[in-house]
Design an enzyme around this catalytic site. Structure first.
Site, PDB file in Angstrom:
ATOM      1  N   CYS A 113      26.111   1.887 -21.145  1.00 49.76           N
ATOM      2  CA  CYS A 113      26.387   1.040 -20.743  1.00 49.76           C
ATOM      3  C   CYS A 113      27.078   1.022 -19.291  1.00 49.76           C
ATOM      4  O   CYS A 113      25.822   0.627 -18.186  1.00 49.76           O
ATOM      5  CB  CYS A 113      27.829   0.971 -21.209  1.00 49.76           C
ATOM      6  SG  CYS A 113      29.440   0.186 -21.116  1.00 49.76           S
ATOM      7  N   HIS A 114      28.373   1.894 -18.971  1.00 45.35           N
ATOM      8  CA  HIS A 114      28.780   2.167 -17.420  1.00 45.35           C
ATOM      9  C   HIS A 114      27.695   3.355 -16.834  1.00 45.35           C
ATOM     10  O   HIS A 114      27.704   4.021 -15.789  1.00 45.35           O
ATOM     11  CB  HIS A 114      29.629   2.580 -16.844  1.00 45.35           C
ATOM     12  CG  HIS A 114      30.281   1.335 -17.597  1.00 45.35           C
ATOM     13  ND1 HIS A 114      31.257   0.582 -18.454  1.00 45.35           N
ATOM     14  CD2 HIS A 114      31.139   0.238 -15.965  1.00 45.35           C
ATOM     15  CE1 HIS A 114      31.697  -0.776 -17.809  1.00 45.35           C
ATOM     16  NE2 HIS A 114      31.748  -0.632 -16.302  1.00 45.35           N
TER      17      HIS A 114
END
Length: 188
Positions: A113-114
């Site tokens: 994800c991030h």
């Protein structure tokens, strides 16, 4: 899940408040189920706050702080996402050095994800094929990465995925890479 054996291996999970809870707990359980010892490493001792998207979730006990550990202590690293978590980690020089050292030691790293924001700060994505949450595409490309929109990507021991929907594939590939161990081409 992979049938790879991680007995005798020790995997660090680096996170701070604001991590996406399922992106820590699902890989944690997969790695533990495969036989590894796992430790939650953070910036400060105590508890850190998990998130379910934009809602507070559970708090988790930190096992060790990043200034107490070294990449030499572990066989691999997991970087969960969430927006606040990697944004805070990438501003901490000790955390960034910790991440970079896994690459210098040719050890597998998994980021979802991030999570790759911290990889950008560590300057370890240049010329690598990666994926992430779509909003990081330009950041990763500007850091020299070849960004693709795929469920899971593995480039010489660096495993990346886009989002919680990709967790099953992410966990399987991370366990596989941790079982494989060091990668000669995994460099900072």
């Amino acid at each position: 899940m992979s049938d790879k054996n991680l007995n005798g291996k020790k995997i660090a999970f680096l996170a701070t408040c604001g991590f996406e809870q399922c992106e820590l707990t699902q890989p944690w359980e997969a790695v533990k189920k495969a036989g590894a010892t796992v430790e939650l490493v953070s910036l400060k001792s105590g508890k850190i706050q998990g998130m379910n998207h934009d809602e507070k979730a559970d708090k988790f006990d930190v096992d060790r702080t990043v200034d107490q550990v070294s990449a030499e202590d572990y066989d691999g690293l997991v970087l969960p996402g969430g927006v606040a978590n990697p944004d805070t980690l990438r501003t901490n020089d000790v955390a960034v050095d910790f991440v970079r050292d896994f690459f210098k030691q040719h050890k597998p790293v998994a980021a979802i994800c991030h999570g790759p924001w911290t990889l950008i700060e560590a300057d370890v994505v240049r010329d690598r094929k990666v994926t992430s949450w779509p909003s990081l595409k330009t950041d990763l490309q500007n850091a020299g990465a070849n960004w693709v929109d795929e469920e899971v990507v593995c480039d010489e021991g660096l495993v990346t995925s886009r989002c919680p929907d990709d967790l099953e594939a992410f966990c399987c590939k991370a366990v596989e890479e941790f079982a494989e161990g060091k990668h000669a081409e995994q460099v900072a």
